[in-house]
Design a protein around this motif. Sequence first.
Motif, PDB file in Angstrom:
ATOM      1  N   SER A  32     -25.507  28.887 -20.258  1.00 57.78           N
ATOM      2  CA  SER A  32     -26.908  28.488 -20.304  1.00 57.78           C
ATOM      3  C   SER A  32     -27.507  28.806 -21.663  1.00 57.78           C
ATOM      4  O   SER A  32     -26.932  29.546 -22.465  1.00 57.78           O
ATOM      5  CB  SER A  32     -27.695  29.203 -19.191  1.00 57.78           C
ATOM      6  N   ASP A  38     -28.689  31.770 -16.273  1.00 59.42           N
ATOM      7  CA  ASP A  38     -29.502  30.645 -15.806  1.00 59.42           C
ATOM      8  C   ASP A  38     -30.687  31.057 -14.941  1.00 59.42           C
ATOM      9  O   ASP A  38     -31.530  30.212 -14.601  1.00 59.42           O
ATOM     10  CB  ASP A  38     -28.636  29.618 -15.068  1.00 59.42           C
ATOM     11  N   THR A 168     -24.558  31.892 -14.631  1.00 60.32           N
ATOM     12  CA  THR A 168     -24.751  31.072 -15.824  1.00 60.32           C
ATOM     13  C   THR A 168     -24.310  29.648 -15.531  1.00 60.32           C
ATOM     14  O   THR A 168     -23.459  29.415 -14.679  1.00 60.32           O
ATOM     15  CB  THR A 168     -23.952  31.643 -17.011  1.00 60.32           C
ATOM     16  N   ASN A 170     -25.985  27.033 -14.195  1.00 59.81           N
ATOM     17  CA  ASN A 170     -26.632  26.255 -13.129  1.00 59.81           C
ATOM     18  C   ASN A 170     -25.628  25.480 -12.286  1.00 59.81           C
ATOM     19  O   ASN A 170     -25.802  24.300 -11.983  1.00 59.81           O
ATOM     20  CB  ASN A 170     -27.655  25.284 -13.724  1.00 59.81           C
TER      21      ASN A 170
END
Length: 234
Positions: A32, A38, A168, A170
């Motif tokens: 991210s 994220d 991280t 998403n």
Amino acid sequence: MRRSNLCLFAIILVAIGAVSAQAELIWDNYLSNNPGYDGTSYFSSERCTSVPDSWAGDDAVWETTVTISAIEWLGARKPGYDYGYAEAIILDSDFQTLYEFTIDSGQPLDYTAEELPGPVFGWMPYEGYVEIPETTLLAGQYYIAVRLVSAAEPGDATTAGRNVVLTTGNGGINGDTMGVIKNVGLGADDWMLVDNYFGTPATDYSYRIYGVEVPEPAGLLLLVSGLLLGRRRL
């Protein structure tokens, strides 16, 4: 010194330099944008805190032999508590333990933690960094995890704190698989992919690995053999 001998000496120096080169980033799982997590979820990765001991890790895949020497991760912890050590573990692709740097193995690790703007999930986010003894891994897939160890006595929930590793990407997956977890006593007594844990969504966890890529011995042998053949023609 003959030119051929000088060339051989130069190749040896290059080989030695490649093996002993300064550690650099060789696996980046910060998927991210800055700072790399994220903000979607997390998983417990802690020992001697107010919950059962646990791990949260992720895989790294290398196409050549590597020697790793440091691990970086993004986590969050409950402020106001003393987390005295870190522990790290390295598994093979079948979740078998290859190396562990833990209190039980006599190798607890000192670490640093740089606080990040927060809070996140009500805790203080941070970027952790820990050096491990240089560990050489052949090309392949490995799982690597780090957890913090509270300085409290085991079972003392009033002074133990909490620590988690942040997700991280998403839901995006780097490497060959999603993250892995272990949480003894809470349904994950053995290592498992995170989406096998009561329907938890597939995700990756925020890790970076530092070390060096090791030249393949076959490649070095070919270089030296070529030089020796050339030397015979001189």
